[in-house]
Design a protein around this motif. Sequence first.
Motif, PDB file in Angstrom:
ATOM      1  N   ARG A 144      -7.587   3.713   8.002  1.00 31.16           N
ATOM      2  CA  ARG A 144      -9.001   3.997   8.221  1.00 31.16           C
ATOM      3  C   ARG A 144      -9.787   2.772   7.768  1.00 31.16           C
ATOM      4  O   ARG A 144      -9.620   2.302   6.655  1.00 31.16           O
ATOM      5  N   GLU A 145     -10.617   2.258   8.663  1.00 31.27           N
ATOM      6  CA  GLU A 145     -11.452   1.090   8.368  1.00 31.27           C
ATOM      7  C   GLU A 145     -10.626  -0.061   7.804  1.00 31.27           C
ATOM      8  O   GLU A 145     -10.994  -0.704   6.821  1.00 31.27           O
ATOM      9  N   GLY A 146      -9.459  -0.295   8.416  1.00 34.21           N
ATOM     10  CA  GLY A 146      -8.603  -1.413   8.043  1.00 34.21           C
ATOM     11  C   GLY A 146      -7.779  -1.214   6.787  1.00 34.21           C
ATOM     12  O   GLY A 146      -7.070  -2.119   6.363  1.00 34.21           O
ATOM     13  N   ARG A 147      -7.842  -0.034   6.195  1.00 35.78           N
ATOM     14  CA  ARG A 147      -7.151   0.224   4.937  1.00 35.78           C
ATOM     15  C   ARG A 147      -6.101   1.312   5.121  1.00 35.78           C
ATOM     16  O   ARG A 147      -6.374   2.361   5.709  1.00 35.78           O
ATOM     17  N   VAL A 148      -4.886   1.083   4.596  1.00 35.89           N
ATOM     18  CA  VAL A 148      -3.825   2.091   4.638  1.00 35.89           C
ATOM     19  C   VAL A 148      -4.196   3.200   3.656  1.00 35.89           C
ATOM     20  O   VAL A 148      -4.355   2.957   2.462  1.00 35.89           O
ATOM     21  N   VAL A 149      -4.333   4.427   4.186  1.00 33.61           N
ATOM     22  CA  VAL A 149      -4.771   5.552   3.359  1.00 33.61           C
ATOM     23  C   VAL A 149      -3.770   6.704   3.342  1.00 33.61           C
ATOM     24  O   VAL A 149      -3.984   7.700   2.644  1.00 33.61           O
TER      25      VAL A 149
ATOM     26  N   ASP B  41       1.943   6.684  -7.081  1.00 28.58           N
ATOM     27  CA  ASP B  41       0.699   7.205  -7.649  1.00 28.58           C
ATOM     28  C   ASP B  41       0.746   8.706  -7.933  1.00 28.58           C
ATOM     29  O   ASP B  41      -0.104   9.472  -7.489  1.00 28.58           O
ATOM     30  N   ASP B  42       1.761   9.144  -8.633  1.00 32.91           N
ATOM     31  CA  ASP B  42       1.810  10.498  -9.180  1.00 32.91           C
ATOM     32  C   ASP B  42       2.897  10.518 -10.248  1.00 32.91           C
ATOM     33  O   ASP B  42       3.665   9.565 -10.361  1.00 32.91           O
ATOM     34  N   PRO B  43       2.955  11.565 -11.068  1.00 34.44           N
ATOM     35  CA  PRO B  43       3.917  11.556 -12.185  1.00 34.44           C
ATOM     36  C   PRO B  43       5.375  11.369 -11.753  1.00 34.44           C
ATOM     37  O   PRO B  43       6.123  10.664 -12.425  1.00 34.44           O
TER      38      PRO B  43
ATOM     39  N   SER C 268       0.831  -1.212   0.000  1.00 26.27           N
ATOM     40  CA  SER C 268       0.000   0.000   0.000  1.00 26.27           C
ATOM     41  C   SER C 268       0.858   1.252   0.000  1.00 26.27           C
ATOM     42  O   SER C 268       0.557   2.221  -0.716  1.00 26.27           O
ATOM     43  N   ILE C 269       1.929   1.248   0.792  1.00 22.26           N
ATOM     44  CA  ILE C 269       2.819   2.413   0.836  1.00 22.26           C
ATOM     45  C   ILE C 269       3.441   2.651  -0.537  1.00 22.26           C
ATOM     46  O   ILE C 269       3.426   3.773  -1.059  1.00 22.26           O
TER      47      ILE C 269
END
Length: 150
Positions: A59-64, A23-25, A16-17
């Motif tokens: 948040r809610e078990g998800r890496v954000v 996730d960007d140019p 996830s990290i």
Amino acid sequence: MGDLEIRAAVADDVPSIVGMLADDPLGAQRESPNDLAPYLSALERLSADPNQRQVVAVREGRVVGTLQLTIIPGLSRRGATRSIVEGVRIHADERGSGLGTELIEWAIEESRGQGCQLVQLTSDKTRTDAHRFYERLGFTASHTGFKLQL
């Protein structure tokens, strides 16, 4: 949007990290989400160093979200300890939600708790939205940064 937990990153968080880093140019050119071995090795080194904090926002078990905080004792500024914030990333679904502010506020409080007198960070010249974000949080563009690729 659910409760937010900011905690130390663990190996299971690495995909996830890395996904957020890529996730960007700029990140898309630098990161390799298909080969997690170097990231796992780096997380081991970070976790073993008491002056490093690689954290995730969950948040809610998800890496954000994620960031790295480095504590640096020094001689300048009358022996001041400073911190450096690096690798701040927010999942695309969470941008604009206030999560970035929460993460930076966490880093500032953690820095205070470690006796830091200064929090510093760098941001690529092309990230103008990020610059406005940091200025809104009280950071000033007081220096010119230099990097040397090795």
